[in-house]
Scaffold this active site. Structure first.
Site, short mmCIF file in Angstrom:
data_model
loop_
_atom_site.label_atom_id
_atom_site.label_comp_id
_atom_site.label_asym_id
_atom_site.label_seq_id
_atom_site.Cartn_x
_atom_site.Cartn_y
_atom_site.Cartn_z
N SER A 67 -44.52 -39.01 59.92
CA SER A 67 -45.00 -38.08 59.03
C SER A 67 -46.66 -38.31 58.89
O SER A 67 -47.47 -38.38 59.63
CB SER A 67 -44.25 -38.16 57.71
OG SER A 67 -44.71 -37.26 56.70
N ASP A 283 -49.55 -32.21 56.86
CA ASP A 283 -49.47 -33.64 56.95
C ASP A 283 -48.97 -33.80 58.44
O ASP A 283 -48.85 -32.75 59.20
CB ASP A 283 -48.41 -34.26 56.29
CG ASP A 283 -47.06 -34.37 56.34
OD1 ASP A 283 -46.61 -33.07 57.06
OD2 ASP A 283 -46.25 -35.11 56.26
N GLU A 377 -42.34 -31.69 45.22
CA GLU A 377 -43.01 -33.01 44.90
C GLU A 377 -44.56 -32.82 44.87
O GLU A 377 -45.01 -32.01 45.41
CB GLU A 377 -42.93 -34.09 46.06
CG GLU A 377 -41.32 -34.74 45.81
CD GLU A 377 -41.18 -35.78 46.83
OE1 GLU A 377 -40.81 -36.85 46.43
OE2 GLU A 377 -41.30 -35.46 47.99
N THR A 506 -40.81 -46.47 50.84
CA THR A 506 -41.39 -46.47 52.41
C THR A 506 -42.21 -47.61 52.83
O THR A 506 -42.37 -47.74 54.01
CB THR A 506 -41.95 -44.96 52.49
OG1 THR A 506 -43.13 -44.98 51.59
CG2 THR A 506 -41.20 -43.75 52.40
N ARG A 511 -45.66 -48.92 43.29
CA ARG A 511 -46.50 -47.79 42.83
C ARG A 511 -46.71 -47.60 41.34
O ARG A 511 -45.70 -47.69 40.71
CB ARG A 511 -46.18 -46.45 43.60
CG ARG A 511 -46.26 -46.64 45.04
CD ARG A 511 -46.37 -45.08 45.69
NE ARG A 511 -45.57 -45.06 46.83
CZ ARG A 511 -46.58 -45.83 48.22
NH1 ARG A 511 -47.63 -45.89 47.85
NH2 ARG A 511 -45.81 -45.53 49.19
#
Ligand code: 16G
Ligand code: MG
Length: 549
Positions: A67, A283, A377, A506, A511
């Site tokens: 990705s 992306d 998202e 991932t 975060r």
């Protein structure tokens, strides 16, 4: 019938598992450096074949991609028969099988798995697979093919293509000739389906200024070019960052993730994008989309997944209302905690809005609970899903006025522009362009629906991210200890302050997200929460977050 142990053993020896690496099937499948994924791909080939057998020979998809991640990374994920993400109970089986140290242990783990999962080995196995443009892709596909060969599975190589096209292929192959047929099972079928619906929706609209598409130097460049050939009379496009063969170029200072994270224009577009012109970034595997424009002072404005949700959901609601089906077709929205607080406020005043944990599978499943579910998202991954009864109604309803007929036809075409299997940058781009054209909006008009709160996303490197446990769709921590209380206390000091902490699915990081009414306050809040996380997790002092004011 039992497993073809000899073939598996012989081929498995060619793909030994490296010692000391622990693989994990995470939010987006297996993802790590491409050069350590050989054994994983071989084993995924076997697993995909078993999944197909378990589902009575339905075709399973395998996508080889990392990705938006850097070029040396790669990854692999499985796609279930309707084009959706792999059922979650199989994620842990995938992890177990990928980590068995030797061929013998792998085979005995497979035998246990076949027995406990009650897989009938005599069933056929069918798998369709594709990869993105990463240099490590061809070797990984070869390893996957060895896995399929070991199982005598029927493989279809869909070549180099986008993740959403692979999802589309899985769905069309499995629904071919049925009442739920989703289109022709080829790439051309995909382009034709989307573009013909789009072209109908654009008939009679004034010509649009060209749209600049940042292809992230990835596979989206190939797909956008192919698609553009079907759009000559409806949407002029300018393709940028199409250097798929330049080493190191993929996702480098360009692409949807770069724009979203840095909240700025890719430097390569500085001399390309004119004032008031629309641009968008895909992306690396073209399943995320972020729009932007420069205003007359050349100031950059980003239109992210939340802005897309608002635009698209409002338009669909309007159409449903005009058709006279508001009572029968309930439109709802699904977001994650990363959605900007202003977007949630704007949407909640108009529609049902649900918040779920990060990751497409959560959003997708929640969206399926509505008649028409819009999910995105903030990072630009999303789509719209229509329940089967909703689709049937949209195609069988008898309108009573010409206005209703027009709106109904639009709704039917909108349904065909959308890739319902998964977030799809190119399909979403067409959808956005339809709405902008129908509403005569430019970037500024779209942007003015609500004003984003300034926000900041920070990564914190900690010794063990697994100690971070969340509840309430990742908005609150229950571990470690009193951290949530400390965050709560801090947040009250900021006007419209909001912050949450979650372990990444991932990457080996935690975060931190923060928003507040001003940029300075937002940065300050993010920095302070990151510091709290750091102190609580006991990391190395030299890596403690630095102030970014
Ligand atoms: C993956 C997810 C994406 C999510 C992101 C979060 C899929 C196909 N993709 O890219 O939806 O936003 O992970 O990453 O599910 P994080 O857990 O590292 O923050
Ligand atoms: Mg992607």
């Amino acid at each position: 019938m039992s497993l073809p142990v000899n073939d598996i053993r012989r081929l498995s020896e060619l793909h030994p598992k490296p010692q000391h690496i622990n693989y994990q099937y995470g939010t987006a499948g297996f993802r790590t450096l491409g050069k350590v994924l050989d054994s994983v791909l071989f084993r995924v080939g076997i697993l995909a074949a078993l999944r197909s057998k378990k589902l009575d020979g339905k075709t399973i998809g395998v996508m080889v991609t990392a990705s938006h991640n850097p070029e040396p990374d790669n990854g692999v994920k499985l796609v279930d028969p309707r084009g959706e993400m792999l059922e979650s109970s199989w994620e842990s089986h995938a992890t177990v099988l990928a980590n068995t140290p030797s061929t013998d242990e792998f085979i005995s783990a497979l035998q246990d798995f076949v027995k406990t999962t009650k897989i009938d080995i005599s069933k056929p196995a069918r798998v369709v697979y594709a990869r993105d443009t990463r240099p490590s892709g061809p070797a990984l596909v070869a390893a996957l093919e060895d896995g399929l060969k070991a199982m005598s599975a029927e493989g279809r190589n869909a070549g180099v293509t986008t993740t959403p096209i692979l999802h589309y292929l899985v769905r069309t192959i499995n629904t071919k000739g049925s009442k739920e047929s989703y289109g022709t099972d080829t790439e051309e079928g995909y382009y034709t389906k989307l573009s013909s619906a789009f072209n109908k929706l654009m008939v009679g609209r004034p010509p649009r200024p060209p749209l600049v598409i940042d292809c992230a130097n990835g596979v989206g460049a190939l797909a956008a070019r192919a698609l553009s050939r079907y759009l000559v009379n409806s949407l002029p496009v300018e393709l940028e960052n199409t250097a798929i063969d330049t080493p190191g170029a993929l996702n480098n200072s360009c692409g949807a993730d770069f724009v979203k994270v840095n909240q700025k224009l890719p430097p390569s577009l500085t001399d390309v994008l004119g004032p008031c012109q629309r641009g968008c970034s895909l992306d690396g595997d073209a399943d995320r989309l972020i729009y932007f424009y420069l205003d007359e002072h050349r100031e950059f404005h980003m239109l992210d997944g939340d802005k897309i949700t608002t635009l698209v959901a409002s338009f669909i609601v309007e159409l449903v209302k005009t058709v006279g089906l508001s009572e029968k077709l309930k439109v709802g929205v699904v977001q994650t905690a990363y959605a900007n607080g202003s977007s949630t406020k704007y949407l909640s005043e108009r529609l049902p809005v649900k918040c779920v944990p990060t990751g497409v599978k959560h959003l997708h499943h929640a969206a399926e609970q509505y008649d028409i579910g819009v999910y995105f998202e903030a990072n630009g991954h999303g789509t719209v899903v229509f329940s089967q009864p909703a689709q049937d109604l949209i195609f069988s309803h008898q309108p009573s006025t010409p206005t209703q007929l027009t709106a109904l036809t639009h709704l039917q075409n909108i349904l065909n522009v959308i890739n319902q299997t998964v977030g799809d940058a190119l399909s979403d781009m067409l959808l956005v362009e339809v709405v902008l054209a129908h509403k005569s909006y430019g970037g500024a008009e779209w942007d003015s629906l609500y004003t984003d709160l300034p926000n900041r996303l920070v990564k914190v490197v900690v010794p063990d991210r697994n100690i971070f446990k969340t509840v309430d769709a990742e908005r609150r921590l229950v571990s470690p200890g009193a951290l949530q209380n400390k965050i709560d206390e801090l947040v009250t000091k900021y006007s419209e302050g909001r912050s949450f902490v979650r372990p990444s699915g991932t990457e080996d990081v935690v975060r931190v997200y923060a928003e507040a009414t001003t940029r300075r306050q937002t940065d300050d809040l993010a920095f302070r929460v990151a510091g709290l996380v750091y102190d609580e997790a006991g990391g190395d002092r030299s890596q403690r977050p630095k102030e970014f004011l």
